[in-house]
Design a protein around this motif. Structure first.
Motif, PDB file in Angstrom:
ATOM      1  N   PRO A   1      33.152  45.698  47.457  1.00 30.13           N
ATOM      2  CA  PRO A   1      33.765  45.708  48.418  1.00 30.13           C
ATOM      3  C   PRO A   1      34.509  46.821  48.715  1.00 30.13           C
ATOM      4  O   PRO A   1      34.162  48.378  49.521  1.00 30.13           O
ATOM      5  CB  PRO A   1      33.199  44.601  49.471  1.00 30.13           C
ATOM      6  CG  PRO A   1      32.770  43.644  48.539  1.00 30.13           C
ATOM      7  CD  PRO A   1      32.887  43.926  47.014  1.00 30.13           C
ATOM      8  N   GLU A   2      35.306  46.974  48.505  1.00 29.72           N
ATOM      9  CA  GLU A   2      36.658  47.542  48.073  1.00 29.72           C
ATOM     10  C   GLU A   2      36.144  48.909  47.430  1.00 29.72           C
ATOM     11  O   GLU A   2      36.242  49.904  48.083  1.00 29.72           O
ATOM     12  CB  GLU A   2      37.970  47.357  47.700  1.00 29.72           C
ATOM     13  CG  GLU A   2      38.663  45.919  47.682  1.00 29.72           C
ATOM     14  CD  GLU A   2      37.665  44.452  47.499  1.00 29.72           C
ATOM     15  OE1 GLU A   2      36.704  44.641  46.134  1.00 29.72           O
ATOM     16  OE2 GLU A   2      37.989  43.113  47.827  1.00 29.72           O
ATOM     17  N   THR A   3      35.364  48.953  46.719  1.00 31.25           N
ATOM     18  CA  THR A   3      35.218  50.478  45.951  1.00 31.25           C
ATOM     19  C   THR A   3      34.167  51.358  46.937  1.00 31.25           C
ATOM     20  O   THR A   3      34.295  52.644  47.416  1.00 31.25           O
ATOM     21  CB  THR A   3      34.340  49.840  44.616  1.00 31.25           C
ATOM     22  OG1 THR A   3      35.637  49.793  43.992  1.00 31.25           O
ATOM     23  CG2 THR A   3      33.963  51.540  44.108  1.00 31.25           C
TER      24      THR A   3
ATOM     25  N   ARG B   1      33.521  50.378  50.096  1.00 31.44           N
ATOM     26  CA  ARG B   1      34.708  51.117  51.699  1.00 31.44           C
ATOM     27  C   ARG B   1      34.881  52.812  51.137  1.00 31.44           C
ATOM     28  O   ARG B   1      35.365  53.128  51.950  1.00 31.44           O
ATOM     29  CB  ARG B   1      35.858  50.769  51.382  1.00 31.44           C
ATOM     30  CG  ARG B   1      36.441  50.663  52.885  1.00 31.44           C
ATOM     31  CD  ARG B   1      38.058  50.424  52.719  1.00 31.44           C
ATOM     32  NE  ARG B   1      38.245  49.006  53.203  1.00 31.44           N
ATOM     33  CZ  ARG B   1      39.568  48.921  52.769  1.00 31.44           C
ATOM     34  NH1 ARG B   1      40.672  49.315  52.533  1.00 31.44           N
ATOM     35  NH2 ARG B   1      39.678  47.812  54.239  1.00 31.44           N
ATOM     36  N   TYR B   2      35.348  53.319  50.212  1.00 29.76           N
ATOM     37  CA  TYR B   2      35.962  54.063  49.849  1.00 29.76           C
ATOM     38  C   TYR B   2      34.645  55.350  49.004  1.00 29.76           C
ATOM     39  O   TYR B   2      34.476  56.790  48.880  1.00 29.76           O
ATOM     40  CB  TYR B   2      37.293  54.427  48.687  1.00 29.76           C
ATOM     41  CG  TYR B   2      38.508  53.677  49.195  1.00 29.76           C
ATOM     42  CD1 TYR B   2      39.439  54.384  50.455  1.00 29.76           C
ATOM     43  CD2 TYR B   2      38.904  52.527  48.793  1.00 29.76           C
ATOM     44  CE1 TYR B   2      40.234  53.676  51.232  1.00 29.76           C
ATOM     45  CE2 TYR B   2      39.752  51.585  49.838  1.00 29.76           C
ATOM     46  CZ  TYR B   2      40.653  52.643  50.678  1.00 29.76           C
ATOM     47  OH  TYR B   2      41.621  51.728  50.896  1.00 29.76           O
TER      48      TYR B   2
ATOM     49  N   GLY C   1      33.111  56.843  54.043  1.00 27.82           N
ATOM     50  CA  GLY C   1      34.246  56.426  52.867  1.00 27.82           C
ATOM     51  C   GLY C   1      34.224  57.736  51.987  1.00 27.82           C
ATOM     52  O   GLY C   1      35.724  58.496  51.646  1.00 27.82           O
TER      53      GLY C   1
END
Length: 104
Positions: free
Chosen positions: A59-61, A63-64, A69
């Protein structure tokens, strides 16, 4: 696009040998996880298979590198100086390697 260490003095000061990016996208570009292709009035962002897989799983990846993103197309409006195709090609051939490229 063509790193400072690999560039001639003239290439280092060529405004067409660079694009502005946030630190996250700049690092992914430098690592060969994404590249750019020049069209008439825009740049198209291409992500490697590896980066797309990570965006799907982490999920963190995501996001960007998905949705808002990361723009998939970057419009080049005047007075923007478009990156030179020779530097983009250099990046695609030497940094955006086959092991990072989409399969198929």
């Amino acid at each position: 696009m063509k790193p400072w260490r690999d560039s001639t003095d003239g290439e280092r000061t060529d405004v067409a040998n660079g694009v502005a990016a946030c630190p996250t996208h700049d690092a992914a570009f430098d690592a060969g996880l994404m590249t750019l292709e020049l069209a008439d009035d825009h740049l198209t962002v291409t992500m490697s298979h590896r980066l797309r897989a990570a965006a799907y799983r982490v999920p963190e990846t995501a996001r960007y590198f998905t949705g808002e993103g990361l723009r998939r197309e970057i419009v080049l409006e005047p007075p923007t100086v478009a990156p030179s195709e020779k530097y983009l090609r250099w990046h695609r051939e030497r940094i955006f390697t086959p092991m990072h490229a989409p399969s198929g």
